[in-house]
Design a protein around this motif. Structure first.
Motif, PDB file in Angstrom:
ATOM      1  N   GLU A   5       3.970  -5.482  -1.951  1.00  0.00           N
ATOM      2  CA  GLU A   5       2.808  -6.226  -2.401  1.00  0.00           C
ATOM      3  C   GLU A   5       2.489  -5.939  -3.861  1.00  0.00           C
ATOM      4  N   PHE A   6       3.217  -5.009  -4.447  1.00  0.00           N
ATOM      5  CA  PHE A   6       3.013  -4.659  -5.850  1.00  0.00           C
ATOM      6  C   PHE A   6       4.380  -4.673  -6.519  1.00  0.00           C
ATOM      7  N   PRO A   7       4.479  -5.125  -7.777  1.00  0.00           N
ATOM      8  CA  PRO A   7       5.784  -5.139  -8.459  1.00  0.00           C
ATOM      9  C   PRO A   7       6.431  -3.757  -8.462  1.00  0.00           C
ATOM     10  N   ALA A   8       7.747  -3.746  -8.482  1.00  0.00           N
ATOM     11  CA  ALA A   8       8.470  -2.471  -8.454  1.00  0.00           C
ATOM     12  C   ALA A   8       8.192  -1.639  -9.700  1.00  0.00           C
ATOM     13  N   PHE A   9       7.894  -2.324 -10.803  1.00  0.00           N
ATOM     14  CA  PHE A   9       7.593  -1.617 -12.046  1.00  0.00           C
ATOM     15  C   PHE A   9       6.297  -2.148 -12.647  1.00  0.00           C
ATOM     16  N   PHE A  10       5.536  -1.216 -13.240  1.00  0.00           N
ATOM     17  CA  PHE A  10       4.320  -1.567 -13.963  1.00  0.00           C
ATOM     18  C   PHE A  10       4.377  -0.812 -15.286  1.00  0.00           C
ATOM     19  N   GLY A  11       4.834  -1.503 -16.347  1.00  0.00           N
ATOM     20  CA  GLY A  11       5.047  -0.811 -17.610  1.00  0.00           C
ATOM     21  C   GLY A  11       6.075   0.291 -17.420  1.00  0.00           C
ATOM     22  N   PRO A  12       5.769   1.523 -17.868  1.00  0.00           N
ATOM     23  CA  PRO A  12       6.728   2.623 -17.718  1.00  0.00           C
ATOM     24  C   PRO A  12       6.691   3.271 -16.328  1.00  0.00           C
ATOM     25  N   TYR A  13       5.890   2.725 -15.416  1.00  0.00           N
ATOM     26  CA  TYR A  13       5.719   3.325 -14.095  1.00  0.00           C
ATOM     27  C   TYR A  13       6.562   2.603 -13.045  1.00  0.00           C
ATOM     28  N   ARG A  14       7.258   3.374 -12.238  1.00  0.00           N
ATOM     29  CA  ARG A  14       7.987   2.824 -11.086  1.00  0.00           C
ATOM     30  C   ARG A  14       7.162   3.071  -9.829  1.00  0.00           C
ATOM     31  N   SER A  23     -12.655   2.977  -1.683  1.00  0.00           N
ATOM     32  CA  SER A  23     -13.691   1.977  -1.413  1.00  0.00           C
ATOM     33  C   SER A  23     -13.733   0.901  -2.491  1.00  0.00           C
ATOM     34  N   LEU A  24     -13.063   1.147  -3.632  1.00  0.00           N
ATOM     35  CA  LEU A  24     -13.102   0.205  -4.751  1.00  0.00           C
ATOM     36  C   LEU A  24     -11.783  -0.509  -5.017  1.00  0.00           C
ATOM     37  N   ALA A  25     -10.680   0.103  -4.629  1.00  0.00           N
ATOM     38  CA  ALA A  25      -9.388  -0.461  -5.039  1.00  0.00           C
ATOM     39  C   ALA A  25      -8.273  -0.077  -4.082  1.00  0.00           C
ATOM     40  N   HIS A  26      -7.177  -0.865  -4.142  1.00  0.00           N
ATOM     41  CA  HIS A  26      -5.930  -0.480  -3.483  1.00  0.00           C
ATOM     42  C   HIS A  26      -5.217   0.500  -4.399  1.00  0.00           C
ATOM     43  N   ARG A  27      -4.414   1.396  -3.797  1.00  0.00           N
ATOM     44  CA  ARG A  27      -3.775   2.444  -4.590  1.00  0.00           C
ATOM     45  C   ARG A  27      -2.291   2.544  -4.251  1.00  0.00           C
ATOM     46  N   ARG A  43      -5.487  -0.954  -8.078  1.00  0.00           N
ATOM     47  CA  ARG A  43      -5.652  -2.383  -8.328  1.00  0.00           C
ATOM     48  C   ARG A  43      -6.966  -2.862  -7.708  1.00  0.00           C
ATOM     49  N   PHE A  44      -7.823  -3.393  -8.564  1.00  0.00           N
ATOM     50  CA  PHE A  44      -9.131  -3.862  -8.134  1.00  0.00           C
ATOM     51  C   PHE A  44      -9.064  -5.349  -7.785  1.00  0.00           C
ATOM     52  N   GLY A  45     -10.153  -5.860  -7.249  1.00  0.00           N
ATOM     53  CA  GLY A  45     -10.207  -7.268  -6.883  1.00  0.00           C
ATOM     54  C   GLY A  45     -10.205  -8.173  -8.101  1.00  0.00           C
ATOM     55  N   PHE A  79      -5.005  -5.681 -17.361  1.00  0.00           N
ATOM     56  CA  PHE A  79      -5.200  -6.709 -16.339  1.00  0.00           C
ATOM     57  C   PHE A  79      -3.844  -7.226 -15.878  1.00  0.00           C
ATOM     58  N   GLY A  80      -3.706  -7.352 -14.562  1.00  0.00           N
ATOM     59  CA  GLY A  80      -2.469  -7.854 -13.996  1.00  0.00           C
ATOM     60  C   GLY A  80      -2.574  -9.324 -13.645  1.00  0.00           C
ATOM     61  N   SER A  81      -1.765  -9.754 -12.691  1.00  0.00           N
ATOM     62  CA  SER A  81      -1.770 -11.151 -12.265  1.00  0.00           C
ATOM     63  C   SER A  81      -3.114 -11.526 -11.660  1.00  0.00           C
TER      64      SER A  81
END
Length: 275
Positions: A5-14, A23-27, A43-45, A79-81
């Motif tokens: 449900e999340f891209p395999a890479f986010f910038g320099p992070y795998r 209670s505020l975000a997915h992790r 990732r927040f709403g 900010f993501g998609s």
């Protein structure tokens, strides 16, 4: 929640795997490929409009400047998609995942030791005082807001974020709800039960080596007026003990002087000041 449900890479992070949401975000657990360090991607709403997007940006720009040993540090924000805010923080967990204060209490059958409970209160009050100095307040703290690392150090996750997103003005005065919640968390950690009215003395609920806890909670819970973090810190049992020990030598001298005055002429006093 799967990693897919999340891209395999986010910038320099795998991205490695999903973690339990807050209670505020997915992790997600992520690895910085070059540094080989572990992090959490939050990732927040979806932001509903530009105003909400601006509030997120302002809030995390301020939180990125926070530098305190018990406030979880913001390392990256973007900010993501679909305009979803994405935040990267250090990973405080182990191979089992993140550990919250609530989970720790469950593992310890609902109670911490006196030392652990006092350190918890001390660290949270110190963090609250730091927040006040920098125009931040978190409001009432919950056990799920607090993360515990492998060495036992605690961190408040997303300190002050809810209030910042609500558009609250910078904190300039003590947040009474925040201070009260810290003391109540300490009471629960020490006794294994939540606070009630009228307050039950901790010594009646747990075998405590220091009865100063009764005085501490009696003077800090359900009292009139707002107490600053520093004022509450001074009432902790260890601090009260230091104060009493500092006053003890003067008390001993007074007792010796009284004995000297009562000693008949020619007789030796029972207590010698030479010792």
């Amino acid at each position: 929640m799967s990693t897919a449900e999340f891209p395999a890479f986010f910038g320099p992070y795998r991205v490695i795997r999903a973690l339990a949401p807050s209670s505020l975000a997915h992790r997600w657990l992520a690895l910085h490929v070059r540094r080989q360090t572990s992090h959490v991607v939050h990732r927040f709403g979806v932001c509903g409009d530009r105003v909400e997007r601006r509030r997120f940006t302002t809030a995390f720009e301020q939180l990125a400047t926070v530098d305190h040993p018990h406030l979880l540090r913001v390392e990256h924000f973007s900010f993501g998609s679909k305009g979803r805010p994405l935040v990267v923080t250090p990973y405080t967990g182990s191979h089992d995942g993140l550990l919250t204060l609530r989970q720790l209490l469950d593992q310890k059958r609902g109670r911490l030791s006196e030392f652990e409970a006092e350190r918890l209160i001390e660290h949270l009050l110190d963090a609250s005082g730091y927040g006040l100095e920098h125009g931040l307040s978190h409001g009432a703290m919950q056990a799920d807001d607090i993360l515990i690392d492998r060495s036992g150090c605690l961190f408040v996750e997303h300190y002050g974020l809810r209030r910042a997103l609500a558009g609250d003005t910078p904190a300039t005065t003590v947040d009474a709800d925040e201070i009260d919640s810290i003391v109540r968390l300490g009471y629960e950690c020490l006794t294994g039960v939540t606070t009630a009215t009228p307050l039950v003395k901790p010594s009646r609920l747990a075998r405590l080596s220091d009865r100063a806890w009764d005085a501490f909670f009696g003077s800090c819970l359900g009292v009139a007026g707002v107490q600053t973090p520093a004022e509450v810190l001074e009432k902790l049992p260890s601090q009260a003990k230091v104060t009493n020990e500092e006053a003890e030598p003067l008390g001993a001298v007074r007792v010796a002087l009284r004995k000297l005055r009562r000693t008949p002429t020619g007789e030796k006093p029972e207590t010698s000041l030479e010792s």
